[in-house]
Design a protein around this motif. Structure first.
Motif, PDB file in Angstrom:
ATOM      1  N   THR A   2       0.823  -1.194   0.000  1.00 50.89           N
ATOM      2  CA  THR A   2       0.000   0.000   0.000  1.00 50.89           C
ATOM      3  C   THR A   2       0.859   1.246   0.000  1.00 50.89           C
ATOM      4  OG1 THR A   2      -1.720  -1.146   1.245  1.00 50.89           O
ATOM      5  CG2 THR A   2      -1.824   1.243   1.217  1.00 50.89           C
ATOM      6  N   ALA A   3       0.483   2.204  -0.851  1.00 50.31           N
ATOM      7  CA  ALA A   3       1.076   3.536  -0.816  1.00 50.31           C
ATOM      8  C   ALA A   3      -0.045   4.515  -0.548  1.00 50.31           C
ATOM      9  CB  ALA A   3       1.751   3.865  -2.151  1.00 50.31           C
ATOM     10  N   ALA A   4       0.169   5.439   0.387  1.00 46.19           N
ATOM     11  CA  ALA A   4      -0.895   6.347   0.778  1.00 46.19           C
ATOM     12  C   ALA A   4      -0.388   7.773   0.848  1.00 46.19           C
ATOM     13  CB  ALA A   4      -1.482   5.936   2.127  1.00 46.19           C
ATOM     14  N   SER A   5      -1.301   8.704   0.618  1.00 46.82           N
ATOM     15  CA  SER A   5      -1.017  10.122   0.792  1.00 46.82           C
ATOM     16  C   SER A   5      -2.216  10.722   1.494  1.00 46.82           C
ATOM     17  CB  SER A   5      -0.788  10.782  -0.568  1.00 46.82           C
ATOM     18  OG  SER A   5      -1.992  10.797  -1.298  1.00 46.82           O
ATOM     19  N   ALA A   6      -2.249  12.039   1.589  1.00 47.18           N
ATOM     20  CA  ALA A   6      -3.348  12.699   2.278  1.00 47.18           C
ATOM     21  C   ALA A   6      -4.685  12.464   1.583  1.00 47.18           C
ATOM     22  CB  ALA A   6      -3.073  14.193   2.383  1.00 47.18           C
ATOM     23  N   GLY A   7      -4.670  12.207   0.269  1.00 43.51           N
ATOM     24  CA  GLY A   7      -5.940  12.084  -0.431  1.00 43.51           C
ATOM     25  C   GLY A   7      -6.078  10.882  -1.332  1.00 43.51           C
ATOM     26  N   LEU A   8      -5.076  10.031  -1.389  1.00 43.50           N
ATOM     27  CA  LEU A   8      -5.105   8.926  -2.334  1.00 43.50           C
ATOM     28  C   LEU A   8      -4.439   7.707  -1.725  1.00 43.50           C
ATOM     29  CD1 LEU A   8      -6.034   8.639  -5.381  1.00 43.50           C
ATOM     30  CD2 LEU A   8      -3.614   8.809  -5.951  1.00 43.50           C
ATOM     31  N   ARG A   9      -5.043   6.525  -1.930  1.00 48.48           N
ATOM     32  CA  ARG A   9      -4.423   5.269  -1.527  1.00 48.48           C
ATOM     33  C   ARG A   9      -4.261   4.387  -2.754  1.00 48.48           C
ATOM     34  NH1 ARG A   9      -7.838   2.241   1.234  1.00 48.48           N
ATOM     35  NH2 ARG A   9      -9.533   3.736   1.575  1.00 48.48           N
ATOM     36  N   VAL A  10      -3.103   3.778  -2.872  1.00 51.17           N
ATOM     37  CA  VAL A  10      -2.847   2.832  -3.952  1.00 51.17           C
ATOM     38  C   VAL A  10      -2.378   1.527  -3.320  1.00 51.17           C
ATOM     39  CG1 VAL A  10      -1.556   2.324  -6.044  1.00 51.17           C
ATOM     40  CG2 VAL A  10      -2.223   4.690  -5.537  1.00 51.17           C
ATOM     41  N   GLU A  11      -3.153   0.468  -3.513  1.00 51.72           N
ATOM     42  CA  GLU A  11      -2.839  -0.843  -2.945  1.00 51.72           C
ATOM     43  C   GLU A  11      -2.621  -1.834  -4.083  1.00 51.72           C
ATOM     44  OE1 GLU A  11      -5.672  -1.299   0.772  1.00 51.72           O
ATOM     45  OE2 GLU A  11      -6.647  -0.136  -0.821  1.00 51.72           O
ATOM     46  N   ARG A  12      -1.550  -2.573  -4.009  1.00 56.83           N
ATOM     47  CA  ARG A  12      -1.217  -3.547  -5.043  1.00 56.83           C
ATOM     48  C   ARG A  12      -1.264  -4.960  -4.470  1.00 56.83           C
ATOM     49  NH1 ARG A  12       1.971   0.968  -5.694  1.00 56.83           N
ATOM     50  NH2 ARG A  12       2.403   1.708  -7.832  1.00 56.83           N
ATOM     51  N   ASP A  13      -1.909  -5.848  -5.193  1.00 57.88           N
ATOM     52  CA  ASP A  13      -1.938  -7.266  -4.817  1.00 57.88           C
ATOM     53  C   ASP A  13      -1.124  -8.020  -5.865  1.00 57.88           C
ATOM     54  OD1 ASP A  13      -2.499  -9.968  -4.403  1.00 57.88           O
ATOM     55  OD2 ASP A  13      -4.541  -9.575  -3.737  1.00 57.88           O
ATOM     56  N   GLN A  14       0.080  -8.414  -5.511  1.00 58.64           N
ATOM     57  CA  GLN A  14       0.957  -9.056  -6.487  1.00 58.64           C
ATOM     58  C   GLN A  14       0.495 -10.472  -6.829  1.00 58.64           C
ATOM     59  OE1 GLN A  14       5.033  -8.695  -5.255  1.00 58.64           O
ATOM     60  NE2 GLN A  14       5.054  -6.472  -5.526  1.00 58.64           N
ATOM     61  N   ASP A  15      -0.352 -11.065  -5.985  1.00 62.70           N
ATOM     62  CA  ASP A  15      -0.876 -12.398  -6.300  1.00 62.70           C
ATOM     63  C   ASP A  15      -1.875 -12.346  -7.450  1.00 62.70           C
ATOM     64  OD1 ASP A  15       0.638 -13.615  -4.320  1.00 62.70           O
ATOM     65  OD2 ASP A  15      -0.920 -13.358  -2.794  1.00 62.70           O
TER      66      ASP A  15
END
Length: 261
Positions: A2-15
């Motif tokens: 997961t990468a997060a900022s004040a207004g956006l979250r990006v979550e990656r599932d490598q599976d």
């Protein structure tokens, strides 16, 4: 991951090869401020180069709103020329950032105004049964240009015209959006994200070159109409939004205080 900022979250599932991009400003109905606009552009560019990601789900935090467009508190200085317009939403979508991996939008509440910049660049849309769609621009004396252009490529002309011209006076239900083809699948609220993830995982499991080639083929059918219409939008907005004396602040001279209940 997961990468997060004040207004956006990006979550990656490598599976599964699926990334989830979440607009994360629920207290502001996931409206896009200038930092989030920059973060979205950056996120799409990063996903473009991440070979572990083969499909993306785009959604909003909470269950009240997917996105309500540009934050009404955003101040966007404008050039004095009536032929120029700086629109921070032009680069918030995946296609604007050359991401040709499939993006599925999961609409979990209100989607209005500038949200259509995002929905207009997704491959297909899933929606919660309580989701609604509307475009308030004309109600508040603003031209709906980019939003209308995007939606005219996803919905029948008359439905887009009604949404744009009726403004904040009415909202399109998720059921109606499904009937006219904007939405491809309706889900109970708690089933929306799982359904989007299942669809994205299926797409991500197929050979990458075939999927991305198909995405490009799909968008090639829209290229001519988009290329002809989009350059007209800035001039239409500057002509219609405000008198000449106020054209340097087009994004702040009109109220964005429409009812979001």
């Amino acid at each position: 991951m997961t990468a997060a900022s004040a207004g956006l979250r990006v979550e990656r599932d490598q599976d599964t090869g699926v990334a989830v991009v979440t607009l994360d400003r629920p207290a502001r109905h996931n409206a896009i401020d200038l930092p989030m606009a920059a973060e979205l552009a950056s996120a799409w560019r990063q996903l473009r180069y991440d070979d572990t990601v083969r499909a993306v789900v785009l959604t909003g935090a909470g269950d009240r709103a997917f996105c309500t467009g540009i934050d009404r508190g955003a101040e966007v200085p404008q050039p004095s020329s009536p032929y120029s317009l700086d629109d921070p939403l032009l680069t918030v979508g995946p296609k604007a950032n050359d991401l040709w991996k499939p993006v599925l939008a999961a609409v979990n509440g209100m989607a209005c105004g500038g949200a259509f910049y995002l929905l207009g660049e997704a491959e297909f849309v899933l929606a919660a049964e309580h989701a609604t769609f509307f475009d308030p621009h004309t109600t508040y004396g603003m031209v709906s240009a980019y939003e209308t252009i995007h939606m005219a490529q996803r919905m029948p002309f008359g439905e887009v015209a009604r949404m744009a011209l009726m403004g904040a006076a009415e909202r399109m239900s998720a059921q109606r959006a499904y009937e006219v083809g904007l939405v491809s699948e309706l889900c109970p609220g708690d089933g929306l994200l799982p359904a989007a993830l299942r669809a994205a995982a299926t797409v991500a499991s197929f050979p990458t070159e075939a999927v991305q080639g198909t995405v490009r083929a799909l968008w090639s059918t829209k290229a001519a109409a988009r290329a002809g219409a989009l350059p007209l939008a800035p001039h239409l907005i500057t002509l219609g939004n405000a008198p000449p004396a106020h054209q340097t602040t087009l994004f702040t001279t009109r109220p964005h205080t429409y009812d979001l209940r």
